[in-house]
Design a protein around this motif. Sequence first.
Motif, short mmCIF file in Angstrom:
data_model
loop_
_atom_site.label_atom_id
_atom_site.label_comp_id
_atom_site.label_asym_id
_atom_site.label_seq_id
_atom_site.Cartn_x
_atom_site.Cartn_y
_atom_site.Cartn_z
N GLY B 3 0.83 -1.21 0.00
CA GLY B 3 0.00 0.00 0.00
C GLY B 3 0.85 1.25 0.00
O GLY B 3 0.37 2.34 0.24
N THR B 11 -3.55 3.36 -1.01
CA THR B 11 -4.89 3.26 -0.42
C THR B 11 -5.71 4.46 -0.83
O THR B 11 -5.17 5.54 -1.04
N ARG B 16 -9.09 1.78 1.54
CA ARG B 16 -9.08 0.53 0.77
C ARG B 16 -7.84 0.48 -0.11
O ARG B 16 -7.41 1.50 -0.65
N LEU B 17 -7.29 -0.73 -0.28
CA LEU B 17 -6.13 -0.89 -1.16
C LEU B 17 -6.56 -0.73 -2.60
O LEU B 17 -7.53 -1.35 -3.04
N GLN B 40 -3.14 -5.37 3.61
CA GLN B 40 -2.01 -4.43 3.56
C GLN B 40 -0.98 -4.85 4.61
O GLN B 40 -1.27 -4.90 5.80
#
Lengths: 248, 470
Positions: B3, B11, B16-17, B40
Amino acid sequence: MTGPVVLEARGLQKRFGDTPVLQDFSLAVPERQIVALIGKSGAGKSTALRCLNLLERPDAGTLLVDGQTVPTTLTGKALSAHRANVGMVFQHLHLFGHLSALDNIVEAPVHVLGQPRAEAEARARDLLAQVGLQDRAGARVQALSGGQRQRVAIARALCMAPRVLLLDEVTSALDVENIADLQALLHELSDAGTTMVMVTHDLAFVRDGAHRICFMDGGAIIEDGPAHQLLDAPQSERLQAFLGAAGR
Amino acid sequence: MSGAFQPFSTTDDQGRLVGFDADIATELARRLDRPAELVQVDWAGIQAALQLGKVDLICGSMAITDERQETMQFSLPYYVSGAQVFARRGTASLDGARLGVTEDSTYATYVHEHPADFPGVEILRYGSEAEIIAALGTDKVDAFVSDRIVGGFYIHKAGTDDIEAQGDLLYREACGIAARKSDTALVEAVNRALLDMIQDGTYAQIYRRWVGSPPALDVLLSSWSDHVGLLPQARPAADAAPEKAAPQFADRVGQMLPLLVEGAGWTLLLSLLTALLSLVTGTFIGLLSISRRAALARLAQLYVWLVRGTPLLVQLFIAYFAVATFFNRLFGAEVMGPFGAALFALVANTTAYNAETVRGGILAVDDGQWDAAAALGMSRGLTLRRIILPQALRAALPSFGNNLVVLVKDTSLVGAITLIELSYAARNVVFQTGQALLPFLLAAAFYVVIIGTLSLAVSRLERRTDGDSP
């Protein structure tokens, strides 16, 4: 007792907040005399004692040592000098817990008066011998018995060579045997020239332990006389009631 | 994935990745009929996470190397890029430069193994490209090596446009998706799915979305021929393996020790220096906090409040990126390096805790001690120095000991600012050897010895200062 007056208080007053604790407290103590302040709890005995060495500052009144006025607003070196002149032994002793008996005694002479350590130690050893503790000089104070600690506390107060010694409830933690020893020690000191003011609840002790008794009530001394006479023939009703309640 | 490797993995504003790696991973999972659970993991711990079963695949722009293949199994390359040196425009030579690289990257290994190409270069390791850019902006490094695409992306993003690529690619590298060695079937499935994605155009779509240009599919596919060895094959029976394992243990420990001992040395040095300095500063702040001058007392209390109200990691970054930078610029020389910054942050931190300990110790001393000293004519200062402090510090000894233990453990955070202490050294050993557990067990043993010895010393001191109690 007809020596010159060493310590005199005139009309001391002290309030804590709205509560008057001392009202017109006056007392003159001649040299070598042992005076005991007695009275109910809250009569102002301990505050009177603490005003004499300025641990508490009186709101009004005059303090004299050897006839010289001591301003009650003293600070710094002059305050130090007054306190060195008026030693005190506390009810709970307050020995310095991290020091030996000897170091408790030499601490102030070395660091306040600037005496050479060797000289202060020699005098401290003399004092320890005087109170019968010559072989416990190196002991930590926690290692001493209650009676021994009390003698260290007295020796510590004496090391500054005070003109007056104040004693607050000195018998409260002692057993009968130690009380007798203490009485003898105080008389020795008196004979040697020390003037003393003590506060106590122990009427049996003051009968022979003090020369003179002052009965306090409501923040002032209301009866004053030789120890035996005051205990055996109380004049005021309040003293009679106090002695009656204190137990036959 | 980490990430922290834009545009491959990062992110979004909801944590969220997202990125190239994330989309590839999601697409793979769909085709493998598995739930796509993107995890992550800090780059430093990513191999350990795989080995320990925390994740099943690393789809995190990991370059395929022989060394990594000893402990992991790679898919065929899913993208090809290369290593690139970046520096300020007009940089003629890297001689004497401080060069930033991400820890445990192929770039770090390459620079380390080609000293002739990087004469006089000092290598500093960081957790991510973002930290390297921050270090560049605050004069902690002069140049860095990273992925061609990633480096360019970060420079553009940080607006530091006077930084540019220097010279040609150092080398080309191919990134694969890593799995545990035992998961042969999974790797086969990943390879099939990758080929599918390339054939139906999904791959090109994802690539264009994140990198901004169409993929050079010919380069990617031709790289596959270099990596035919990655295709799962019938493996020889594991008859030699158990025999090899047993005698290796002592060797393995022996191999790990030098790095760990060096790390432990830094941990010990930092701990002891901090302990000594913060004892003095802590006592000073503690005394100020009970001063009768209200302004001074409030200032000291504010200090304690601020320091205790912020995490040490944040304080380390402030010390490293702000305080050290300030002094280095002020004096025009590097007067405060990572060690200085670490020491500064640790002392500042421990000072606050020691100040509270001292304050508590002083308040715990019976008020009668003040009275007794005053009755002997002692001034407030003299009383504090000769009567109160000795007893307060003695009473505070157990609490000081406690602060010391916390301090030793706290030093494990200074790896974040490139100082390789014990914990960080253990992580490095994990990267080098692929052994996830043993280095940490050894590091734990070192900590136990260090903390145990210090605790013992403190309790000795407690007993000594107890004196001759009856």
